[in-house]
Design a protein around this motif. Structure first.
Motif, short mmCIF file in Angstrom:
data_model
loop_
_atom_site.label_atom_id
_atom_site.label_comp_id
_atom_site.label_asym_id
_atom_site.label_seq_id
_atom_site.Cartn_x
_atom_site.Cartn_y
_atom_site.Cartn_z
N ILE A 60 -7.53 -10.97 5.99
CA ILE A 60 -6.64 -11.85 5.24
C ILE A 60 -6.61 -11.36 3.80
O ILE A 60 -7.63 -11.37 3.12
CB ILE A 60 -7.11 -13.31 5.30
CG1 ILE A 60 -7.17 -13.78 6.75
CG2 ILE A 60 -6.18 -14.21 4.48
CD1 ILE A 60 -7.77 -15.16 6.94
N LEU A 61 -5.45 -10.90 3.38
CA LEU A 61 -5.30 -10.35 2.03
C LEU A 61 -4.21 -11.09 1.27
O LEU A 61 -3.05 -11.09 1.70
CB LEU A 61 -4.93 -8.86 2.10
CG LEU A 61 -5.89 -7.93 2.84
CD1 LEU A 61 -5.28 -6.55 2.96
CD2 LEU A 61 -7.23 -7.87 2.12
N SER A 62 -4.56 -11.73 0.16
CA SER A 62 -3.55 -12.33 -0.71
C SER A 62 -2.84 -11.25 -1.50
O SER A 62 -1.71 -11.42 -1.94
CB SER A 62 -4.21 -13.31 -1.69
OG SER A 62 -4.79 -14.37 -0.98
N SER A 63 -3.52 -10.13 -1.68
CA SER A 63 -2.96 -8.98 -2.39
C SER A 63 -3.61 -7.73 -1.81
O SER A 63 -4.78 -7.75 -1.41
CB SER A 63 -3.28 -9.10 -3.88
OG SER A 63 -3.15 -7.85 -4.51
N LEU A 64 -2.89 -6.62 -1.81
CA LEU A 64 -3.46 -5.37 -1.30
C LEU A 64 -4.60 -4.88 -2.18
O LEU A 64 -5.43 -4.09 -1.74
CB LEU A 64 -2.38 -4.29 -1.19
CG LEU A 64 -1.23 -4.57 -0.22
CD1 LEU A 64 -0.32 -3.36 -0.11
CD2 LEU A 64 -1.74 -4.99 1.15
N ASP A 65 -4.67 -5.38 -3.42
CA ASP A 65 -5.77 -5.01 -4.31
C ASP A 65 -7.12 -5.54 -3.82
O ASP A 65 -8.16 -5.11 -4.30
CB ASP A 65 -5.51 -5.53 -5.73
CG ASP A 65 -4.33 -4.83 -6.39
OD1 ASP A 65 -4.03 -3.67 -5.99
OD2 ASP A 65 -3.70 -5.42 -7.27
N GLU A 66 -7.10 -6.46 -2.86
CA GLU A 66 -8.34 -6.99 -2.29
C GLU A 66 -8.98 -6.03 -1.28
O GLU A 66 -10.11 -6.24 -0.86
CB GLU A 66 -8.09 -8.35 -1.63
CG GLU A 66 -7.67 -9.42 -2.61
CD GLU A 66 -7.28 -10.72 -1.93
OE1 GLU A 66 -7.30 -10.79 -0.68
OE2 GLU A 66 -6.94 -11.68 -2.65
N LEU A 67 -8.25 -4.99 -0.89
CA LEU A 67 -8.82 -4.01 0.03
C LEU A 67 -9.98 -3.27 -0.65
O LEU A 67 -9.89 -2.95 -1.84
CB LEU A 67 -7.76 -3.00 0.47
CG LEU A 67 -6.75 -3.50 1.50
CD1 LEU A 67 -5.54 -2.59 1.55
CD2 LEU A 67 -7.40 -3.62 2.87
N PRO A 68 -11.05 -2.97 0.09
CA PRO A 68 -12.16 -2.24 -0.50
C PRO A 68 -11.78 -0.78 -0.75
O PRO A 68 -10.81 -0.28 -0.18
CB PRO A 68 -13.25 -2.35 0.57
CG PRO A 68 -12.53 -2.54 1.84
CD PRO A 68 -11.28 -3.31 1.50
#
Length: 173
Positions: free
Chosen positions: A122-130
């Motif tokens: 669940i990603l609110s933004s792609l910036d949350e990807l590690p």
């Protein structure tokens, strides 16, 4: 005649007192809904002619989440590939299904590892990807995806694929 006075005090739900708690509650609710959908989709995929029903369910999910794209991917473990077998898109969003066929599982190791471990993404933004998901981030960016929700589809034999919802116009909160 005795006059009685009283007052009513609204006590807020403790789970909603902070944005963080409200966010956790929303995510848990979404996971519950998506897990239910996962079981429904699995039952339908085992029926004789599930295509029309699955497309309608994906259309309903698209509307419910105000999403740009909903889809199902299936794994082919013998060939070590994944393919988009069902896709429904909003009128303003391009179809990607033809391009998302026979993709090597190794092209998105982090994503595949999460799904095969039974974890939702669940990603609110792609910036949350590690940082280790840089390939996944690039692949999602070229599809104009801003936010997404993906859940594993699980049978008795293990994870056989995943269902997803992409938010293209705006962001999921």
């Amino acid at each position: 005649n005795h006059s009685r006075k009283g007052y009513i005090k609204v006590i807020p739900d403790p789970a909603l007192q902070t944005p963080e708690k409200a966010s956790v509650l929303r995510v848990n609710n979404l996971l519950y809904q998506l897990n239910s959908i996962s079981h429904i989709l699995l039952s339908l995929l085992k029926s004789e002619n599930p295509g029309t029903i699955i497309q309608q369910i994906l259309r309903d999910i698209l509307k419910q989440f105000k999403a740009g794209r909903t889809y199902i991917f299936e794994y082919d473990y013998e060939r070590e590939t994944q393919s988009c077998t069902y896709e429904v898109v909003n009128e303003n969003v391009s179809k990607e299904q033809e391009l998302l066929t026979d993709l090597p599982l190794c092209m998105n190791r982090w994503w595949t590892g999460q799904i095969q471990a039974g974890n939702s993404i669940i990603l609110s933004s792609l910036d949350e990807l590690p940082p280790e998901a840089e390939d996944e981030k690039h692949f999602l960016e070229i599809q104009d995806i801003n936010s997404l929700i993906v859940v594993p589809l699980v049978a008795r034999t293990g994870v056989w694929g995943y269902a997803g919802i992409d938010i293209v116009d705006g962001f999921y909160n």
